[in-house]
Scaffold this motif. Structure first.
Motif, PDB file in Angstrom:
ATOM      1  N   LYS A   1       0.816  -1.216   0.000  1.00  0.00           N
ATOM      2  CA  LYS A   1       0.000   0.000   0.000  1.00  0.00           C
ATOM      3  C   LYS A   1       0.853   1.270   0.000  1.00  0.00           C
ATOM      4  O   LYS A   1       0.336   2.351  -0.258  1.00  0.00           O
ATOM      5  N   GLU A   2       2.148   1.144   0.302  1.00  0.00           N
ATOM      6  CA  GLU A   2       3.019   2.317   0.385  1.00  0.00           C
ATOM      7  C   GLU A   2       3.198   2.940  -1.000  1.00  0.00           C
ATOM      8  O   GLU A   2       3.346   2.234  -2.002  1.00  0.00           O
ATOM      9  N   SER A   3       3.227   4.264  -1.027  1.00  0.00           N
ATOM     10  CA  SER A   3       3.272   4.978  -2.303  1.00  0.00           C
ATOM     11  C   SER A   3       4.515   4.679  -3.133  1.00  0.00           C
ATOM     12  O   SER A   3       4.450   4.656  -4.351  1.00  0.00           O
ATOM     13  N   GLY A   4       5.651   4.428  -2.516  1.00  0.00           N
ATOM     14  CA  GLY A   4       6.887   4.201  -3.259  1.00  0.00           C
ATOM     15  C   GLY A   4       7.178   2.764  -3.610  1.00  0.00           C
ATOM     16  O   GLY A   4       8.155   2.469  -4.297  1.00  0.00           O
ATOM     17  N   ALA A   5       6.338   1.848  -3.159  1.00  0.00           N
ATOM     18  CA  ALA A   5       6.567   0.419  -3.415  1.00  0.00           C
ATOM     19  C   ALA A   5       6.109   0.052  -4.817  1.00  0.00           C
ATOM     20  O   ALA A   5       4.934   0.186  -5.148  1.00  0.00           O
ATOM     21  N   ILE A   6       7.040  -0.410  -5.642  1.00  0.00           N
ATOM     22  CA  ILE A   6       6.713  -0.841  -7.001  1.00  0.00           C
ATOM     23  C   ILE A   6       6.481  -2.349  -7.020  1.00  0.00           C
ATOM     24  O   ILE A   6       5.499  -2.830  -7.575  1.00  0.00           O
ATOM     25  N   GLU A   7       7.394  -3.103  -6.415  1.00  0.00           N
ATOM     26  CA  GLU A   7       7.254  -4.558  -6.287  1.00  0.00           C
ATOM     27  C   GLU A   7       7.680  -4.956  -4.882  1.00  0.00           C
ATOM     28  O   GLU A   7       8.641  -4.408  -4.336  1.00  0.00           O
ATOM     29  N   TYR A   8       6.991  -5.939  -4.328  1.00  0.00           N
ATOM     30  CA  TYR A   8       7.323  -6.417  -2.991  1.00  0.00           C
ATOM     31  C   TYR A   8       6.805  -7.843  -2.897  1.00  0.00           C
ATOM     32  O   TYR A   8       5.598  -8.088  -2.824  1.00  0.00           O
ATOM     33  N   PHE A   9       7.739  -8.813  -2.969  1.00  0.00           N
ATOM     34  CA  PHE A   9       7.313 -10.214  -2.946  1.00  0.00           C
ATOM     35  C   PHE A   9       8.395 -11.084  -2.321  1.00  0.00           C
ATOM     36  O   PHE A   9       9.523 -10.650  -2.086  1.00  0.00           O
ATOM     37  N   PHE A  10       8.035 -12.334  -2.047  1.00  0.00           N
ATOM     38  CA  PHE A  10       8.923 -13.286  -1.388  1.00  0.00           C
ATOM     39  C   PHE A  10       8.969 -14.576  -2.187  1.00  0.00           C
ATOM     40  O   PHE A  10       7.990 -14.951  -2.829  1.00  0.00           O
TER      41      PHE A  10
END
Length: 99
Positions: free
Chosen positions: A34-43
């Motif tokens: 949900k953060e504005s600067g996050a483009i990709e975030y995965f594990f």
């Protein structure tokens, strides 16, 4: 400063704590995305390499946005929970792409 920043972290759970690690990371990912600067975030979980290790991959708009992430309530809460779950400290790599 508009250069994307990439963060890769290796998180190794203590024996028998992998499900706990996954649970903390799932909640963290839900809020971080949900953060504005996050483009990709995965594990990813490479069970063949080390069955207790999960690797995070992050792509941020820039170093300032990635820096704000470290101060969020959801990350500081997750880091506190991980103290009892992880086998040692996470191994973190954080830099712009070079090639």
């Amino acid at each position: 400063m508009n250069q994307n920043i990439y963060t890769i972290a290796e998180l190794t759970a203590k024996e028998g704590r992998l499900d706990d690690l996954k649970s903390v990371l799932e909640a963290l990912a839900h809020e971080t995305r949900k953060e504005s600067g996050a483009i990709e975030y995965f594990f990813i979980h490479d069970e063949n390499h080390n069955p207790n290790t999960i690797v995070s991959y992050e792509k941020w708009e820039n170093v300032n946005e990635e820096g704000k992430h470290w101060k969020t309530k959801h990350l500081t809460h997750a880091m506190e929970q991980l103290k009892d779950i992880l086998e040692g400290k996470p191994v973190i790599h954080r830099d712009p792409k070079i090639i």
